[in-house]
Design a protein around this motif. Structure first.
Motif, PDB file in Angstrom:
ATOM      1  N   LEU A  26       0.826  -1.206   0.000  1.00  0.00           N
ATOM      2  CA  LEU A  26       0.000   0.000   0.000  1.00  0.00           C
ATOM      3  C   LEU A  26       0.864   1.262   0.000  1.00  0.00           C
ATOM      4  CD1 LEU A  26      -2.612  -1.192   2.648  1.00  0.00           C
ATOM      5  CD2 LEU A  26      -3.176  -0.577   0.283  1.00  0.00           C
ATOM      6  N   ARG A  27       1.930   1.248   0.799  1.00  0.00           N
ATOM      7  CA  ARG A  27       2.806   2.421   0.871  1.00  0.00           C
ATOM      8  C   ARG A  27       3.545   2.625  -0.446  1.00  0.00           C
ATOM      9  NH1 ARG A  27       4.392  -0.016   6.595  1.00  0.00           N
ATOM     10  NH2 ARG A  27       2.762   0.977   7.855  1.00  0.00           N
ATOM     11  N   ARG A  28       3.921   1.525  -1.076  1.00  0.00           N
ATOM     12  CA  ARG A  28       4.581   1.644  -2.379  1.00  0.00           C
ATOM     13  C   ARG A  28       3.632   2.266  -3.394  1.00  0.00           C
ATOM     14  NH1 ARG A  28       6.532  -3.833  -4.790  1.00  0.00           N
ATOM     15  NH2 ARG A  28       6.910  -4.175  -2.564  1.00  0.00           N
ATOM     16  N   ARG A 306       4.429 -13.611   1.195  1.00  0.00           N
ATOM     17  CA  ARG A 306       4.732 -12.192   1.431  1.00  0.00           C
ATOM     18  C   ARG A 306       4.757 -11.417   0.122  1.00  0.00           C
ATOM     19  NH1 ARG A 306       8.239 -14.866   4.820  1.00  0.00           N
ATOM     20  NH2 ARG A 306       8.034 -14.439   7.060  1.00  0.00           N
ATOM     21  N   ALA A 307       5.367 -12.007  -0.908  1.00  0.00           N
ATOM     22  CA  ALA A 307       5.465 -11.316  -2.197  1.00  0.00           C
ATOM     23  C   ALA A 307       4.080 -11.050  -2.787  1.00  0.00           C
ATOM     24  CB  ALA A 307       6.310 -12.134  -3.166  1.00  0.00           C
ATOM     25  N   LYS A 308       3.193 -12.043  -2.706  1.00  0.00           N
ATOM     26  CA  LYS A 308       1.840 -11.873  -3.252  1.00  0.00           C
ATOM     27  C   LYS A 308       1.035 -10.880  -2.423  1.00  0.00           C
ATOM     28  CE  LYS A 308       1.530 -16.384  -5.519  1.00  0.00           C
ATOM     29  NZ  LYS A 308       0.864 -17.715  -5.547  1.00  0.00           N
ATOM     30  N   LEU A 309       1.272 -10.866  -1.118  1.00  0.00           N
ATOM     31  CA  LEU A 309       0.571  -9.906  -0.262  1.00  0.00           C
ATOM     32  C   LEU A 309       1.026  -8.480  -0.563  1.00  0.00           C
ATOM     33  CD1 LEU A 309       0.707 -11.959   3.049  1.00  0.00           C
ATOM     34  CD2 LEU A 309      -1.399 -11.229   1.898  1.00  0.00           C
ATOM     35  N   ARG A 310       2.328  -8.291  -0.776  1.00  0.00           N
ATOM     36  CA  ARG A 310       2.817  -6.958  -1.140  1.00  0.00           C
ATOM     37  C   ARG A 310       2.224  -6.514  -2.467  1.00  0.00           C
ATOM     38  NH1 ARG A 310       7.704  -8.685   1.470  1.00  0.00           N
ATOM     39  NH2 ARG A 310       8.395  -9.713  -0.433  1.00  0.00           N
ATOM     40  N   ARG A 311       2.169  -7.448  -3.428  1.00  0.00           N
ATOM     41  CA  ARG A 311       1.610  -7.117  -4.736  1.00  0.00           C
ATOM     42  C   ARG A 311       0.122  -6.775  -4.622  1.00  0.00           C
ATOM     43  NH1 ARG A 311       2.856  -5.047  -9.615  1.00  0.00           N
ATOM     44  NH2 ARG A 311       0.742  -4.758 -10.394  1.00  0.00           N
ATOM     45  N   ALA A 312      -0.605  -7.539  -3.777  1.00  0.00           N
ATOM     46  CA  ALA A 312      -2.032  -7.267  -3.586  1.00  0.00           C
ATOM     47  C   ALA A 312      -2.236  -5.899  -2.943  1.00  0.00           C
ATOM     48  CB  ALA A 312      -2.662  -8.353  -2.724  1.00  0.00           C
ATOM     49  N   GLY A 313      -1.369  -5.547  -1.977  1.00  0.00           N
ATOM     50  CA  GLY A 313      -1.455  -4.217  -1.373  1.00  0.00           C
ATOM     51  C   GLY A 313      -1.234  -3.122  -2.394  1.00  0.00           C
ATOM     52  N   LEU A 314      -0.251  -3.322  -3.276  1.00  0.00           N
ATOM     53  CA  LEU A 314       0.015  -2.351  -4.338  1.00  0.00           C
ATOM     54  C   LEU A 314      -1.179  -2.237  -5.279  1.00  0.00           C
ATOM     55  CD1 LEU A 314       2.013  -0.459  -5.792  1.00  0.00           C
ATOM     56  CD2 LEU A 314       2.904  -2.471  -6.989  1.00  0.00           C
ATOM     57  N   ASP A 315      -1.787  -3.378  -5.625  1.00  0.00           N
ATOM     58  CA  ASP A 315      -2.955  -3.363  -6.511  1.00  0.00           C
ATOM     59  C   ASP A 315      -4.126  -2.618  -5.881  1.00  0.00           C
ATOM     60  OD1 ASP A 315      -1.548  -4.799  -8.383  1.00  0.00           O
ATOM     61  OD2 ASP A 315      -2.456  -6.726  -7.886  1.00  0.00           O
ATOM     62  N   LEU A 316      -4.304  -2.779  -4.568  1.00  0.00           N
ATOM     63  CA  LEU A 316      -5.394  -2.072  -3.887  1.00  0.00           C
ATOM     64  C   LEU A 316      -5.136  -0.567  -3.851  1.00  0.00           C
ATOM     65  CD1 LEU A 316      -6.091  -4.515  -0.915  1.00  0.00           C
ATOM     66  CD2 LEU A 316      -7.663  -3.974  -2.785  1.00  0.00           C
ATOM     67  N   ALA A 317      -3.854  -0.193  -3.781  1.00  0.00           N
ATOM     68  CA  ALA A 317      -3.530   1.231  -3.764  1.00  0.00           C
ATOM     69  C   ALA A 317      -3.667   1.856  -5.136  1.00  0.00           C
ATOM     70  CB  ALA A 317      -2.096   1.422  -3.275  1.00  0.00           C
ATOM     71  N   ARG A 318      -3.522   1.022  -6.181  1.00  0.00           N
ATOM     72  CA  ARG A 318      -3.595   1.534  -7.542  1.00  0.00           C
ATOM     73  C   ARG A 318      -4.616   0.730  -8.334  1.00  0.00           C
ATOM     74  NH1 ARG A 318       2.923   1.712  -8.889  1.00  0.00           N
ATOM     75  NH2 ARG A 318       3.479   3.401  -7.443  1.00  0.00           N
TER      76      ARG A 318
END
Length: 321
Positions: A26-28, A306-318
């Motif tokens: 999300l922060r990314r 962890r990698a998929k969770l980070r990617r999912a957070g990024l997708d939710l932010a964008r």
């Protein structure tokens, strides 16, 4: 601000690890994220409470579900209470899949951990029940408490609403019980209930941790409370949720039990009641579309690393335009 409030992905990722990975994504993506690891009585609940309330972690040598020696943690809180997590001493994760034995597995270690907390000075013990390898109705824990000669005030945080008599059929199979053994386990719990000062059968939440909650309620006058609601209230979830752009929750497996007291279900319900969008990131999604609509998730995504969770957070932010 986005509130990230996941439960643990049982046996894979701790709630704090899940929250950190999603928040990183999300922060990314340019959003501010508040990490709030949660629990519902199962694995990770003690850590969530200590993070919110402060306290000191201690260790004691106790029995694992199959009677082997184990160093397990408990927590002493600043107000004189202790937290004992069933998963620490009697958890399913302590037993390899090949050696799971639903008949032999005992909650004795949890009773020994409660006794250790009392010896360390606790005047009341919060017992978080969930994620156990056991279906003994709490018989092992009760025996250990009797042998230690302690009678603490007990408050039990339950991760499900299942009644005592249904524990074998609902949870026995995941602990290694075939249909024949489930029937034997049911008969054992009937015998334990019939001998109790008060009968746990038919009482909501008495089937948590293979009936451990019911055994403590029936024989030790324990107070049973919904674990997820207790944890969210203690952490101040509602205030932060209402101030959030949206909420991200998660758990290892999204299924019908999510509707029966699990942390992700409680988060989704509170978000729905307050008009805040709630997204779920899970290891496995076994919910049908109707159940997902009941909880009104804005989205459900499988992201078990962890990698998929980070990617999912990024997708939710964008989100896609």
């Amino acid at each position: 601000m986005v509130l990230v409030a996941p439960d643990s992905f049982k046996g894979t990722l701790a709630a704090a690890e899940v929250a950190r990975a999603v928040a990183d994504g999300l922060r990314r993506g340019g959003l501010e994220a508040q990490e709030m690891p949660i629990g519902d009585g199962g694995e990770g609940t003690m850590d969530a409470l200590v993070a919110a309330l402060g306290g000191e972690l201690r260790r004691a040598e106790v029995s694992d579900p199959l009677g082997r020696p184990l160093k397990a943690r408990f927590a002493l809180l600043p107000d004189g209470r202790a937290v004992v997590e069933t998963a620490e001493a009697s958890g399913l994760g302590l037993v390899d899949e090949a050696e799971r034995d639903a008949w032999a597995a005992s909650t004795r270690g949890t009773g020994e951990l409660i006794a250790a907390a009392v010896e360390a000075g606790a005047n009341e013990v919060l017992v978080t029940v969930g994620g156990s390898a056991t279906t003994d109705g709490g018989a092992g824990a009760l025996q250990a408490l009797d042998e230690a000669g302690v009678e603490p005030k007990l408050e039990v945080l339950c991760d499900v609403r299942t009644p005592f008599e249904q524990a074998p059929s609902v949870f026995g199979p995941q602990k290694g019980a075939d249909p024949k053994l489930v029937k034997r386990l049911e008969r054992r719990l009937v015998k334990l209930a019939a001998a109790a000062p008060r009968d746990p059968r038919g009482q909501p939440m008495t089937g948590a941790a293979g009936g451990l909650s019911g055994g403590l309620w029936a024989y030790r006058k324990a107070r049973l409370v919904p674990g997820a609601a207790y944890v969210l209230d203690t952490l101040g979830f509602d205030h932060l949720m209402r101030a959030s752009r949206f909420v991200v929750t998660g758990e290892g497996r999204l299924d019908h039990q999510t509707l029966a007291g699990k942390a992700a279900g409680e988060v989704a319900t509170r978000c729905r009641q307050n008009g805040v969008a709630c997204h779920a990131l899970v290891g496995t999604n076994d919910m049908d579309p109707f159940e997902i609509r009941l909880l009104d998730f804005a989205s459900v995504r499988e992201a078990g690393t962890r990698a998929k969770l980070r990617r999912a957070g990024l997708d939710l932010a964008r989100p896609p335009r």
